[in-house]
Design an enzyme around this catalytic site. Structure first.
Site, short mmCIF file in Angstrom:
data_model
loop_
_atom_site.label_atom_id
_atom_site.label_comp_id
_atom_site.label_asym_id
_atom_site.label_seq_id
_atom_site.Cartn_x
_atom_site.Cartn_y
_atom_site.Cartn_z
N HIS A 31 11.19 -12.92 -12.02
CA HIS A 31 10.26 -12.10 -11.25
C HIS A 31 8.85 -12.70 -11.29
O HIS A 31 8.50 -13.45 -12.19
CB HIS A 31 10.22 -10.66 -11.77
N ASP B 130 5.04 -11.03 -11.36
CA ASP B 130 4.56 -9.72 -11.80
C ASP B 130 4.00 -8.88 -10.65
O ASP B 130 3.20 -9.35 -9.84
CB ASP B 130 3.48 -9.87 -12.88
N HIS C 69 8.88 -15.91 -13.74
CA HIS C 69 9.21 -16.10 -15.14
C HIS C 69 10.36 -15.19 -15.56
O HIS C 69 10.70 -14.23 -14.86
CB HIS C 69 8.00 -15.90 -16.05
N ARG D 270 0.12 -8.20 -22.90
CA ARG D 270 -0.27 -8.88 -21.67
C ARG D 270 -1.53 -8.28 -21.07
O ARG D 270 -1.66 -7.06 -20.98
CB ARG D 270 0.87 -8.78 -20.63
#
Length: 308
Positions: A104, A106, A264, A279
């Protein structure tokens, strides 16, 4: 291949990890006090290599990570629907709530797709737990001319109802894991759907990149079976091993990736061991197609998530 950049504060060494994607950056202590030349060198390395890695950043906490991230751009909220557990701008990615084991980019279900993500290792399992990134620019550039002609005019509907949170193994001894179920409900608490070009133009480099991944619900104008078939063809191009880099995390590691040029996948090969990453995401723009058309919101308003 190593490239060194001398700045007033430090010597930045950029070590290339593969021909398509990835570099390790040495000689930098990340934080909010970096000088402008060093920040510029890091940004140049990021645009060139799509994802860059740093070892030995043990000094960083959430505040330091956020301060450093703010030098590269404007932090978003942690997520459009999922709350930051301790900080409004920091998203804990915790194996207790699920595993991001699907390819995917983000937050593509909103119109304002994030530009950059900064991920810090907080707690690592004793084995497994690597993350792999793929270069969506190279994937587009290496398409045969006939496929390029097709995808240049193709659009896709992305939605959070199709997120990786719904692609995890919910089965536990005794039934569905309560934390996982709560996370899923929070993720889809507000529904978002956005129509994006399958090929977007990178706002800084001008490169063309494939904008796909697990959030894609369907390709516009195609039947379900046609969408699935073409989606798989393009995804397989993106995730060819030659187009990827795999990072084996160590304590103190930080990864930064260009979310506009990558996908990723967090490899879920650590059984029931704990894995926790933090994150920080930086605000991006609305993707633009090769002919200059901007993405279109179908459902949801993400203006609270980040400003344009």
């Amino acid at each position: 291949m190593t490239v060194s950049v001398r700045t007033p504060a430090t010597d930045v060494s950029v070590v290339r990890l593969g021909s398509a994607i990835g570099a390790r950056v040495d000689g930098v202590t990340l934080g909010g006090d970096l000088d402008a030349d060093t920040v510029s060198a890091l940004r140049a390395a990021l645009l060139a290599h799509k994802v860059i890695f740093f070892r030995g950043q043990h000094h960083l906490d959430d505040a330091g990570q956020l301060a450093f991230a703010s030098l590269l751009g404007s932090p978003t909220l942690a997520h459009p629907t999922v709350r930051g557990r301790e900080d409004a701008n920091v998203l804990p990615i915790d194996s207790d709530y699920g595993k991001a084991n699907s390819w995917h980019t983000d937050v593509t279900f909103v119109d304002r797709v994030p530009a950059i993500s900064i991920l810090r290792a907080v707690r690592l399992p004793p084995y497994g737990g690597d993350t792999t990134w793929a270069n969506t620019v190279t994937a587009y550039e290496t398409l045969p001319p006939a496929l390029k002609a097709l995808v240049d005019n193709l659009w896709a509907v992305h939605t959070n109802a199709y997120d990786y949170a719904a692609n995890i193994d919910e089965l536990r001894i005794g039934g569905v894991d309560v934390k996982v179920e709560e996370y899923r409900k929070e993720f889809v608490s507000d529904l978002y759907e956005t129509e994006h070009p399958v090929v977007r133009v990178h706002p800084e480099t001008g490169e063309r990149a494939l904008l796909l991944g697990q959030f894609v619900k369907r390709l516009v104008g195609l039947t379900t079976s046609e969408s699935q078939a073409l989606f798989q063809v393009l995804q397989q191009r993106i995730t060819r091993l030659e187009n990827t880099v795999r990072w084996h995390w160590q304590d103190g590691d930080v990864a930064i990736w260009d979310n506009r040029a990558t996908q990723h996948y967090a490899v879920a090969d650590y059984d029931d061991q704990a894995r926790r990453m933090h994150r920080v995401t930086l605000a991006g723009d609305v993707p633009v197609s090769a002919d200059g058309t901007r993405s279109v919101v179908r459902v949801g308003d993400a203006s609270h998530y980040s400003a344009l």
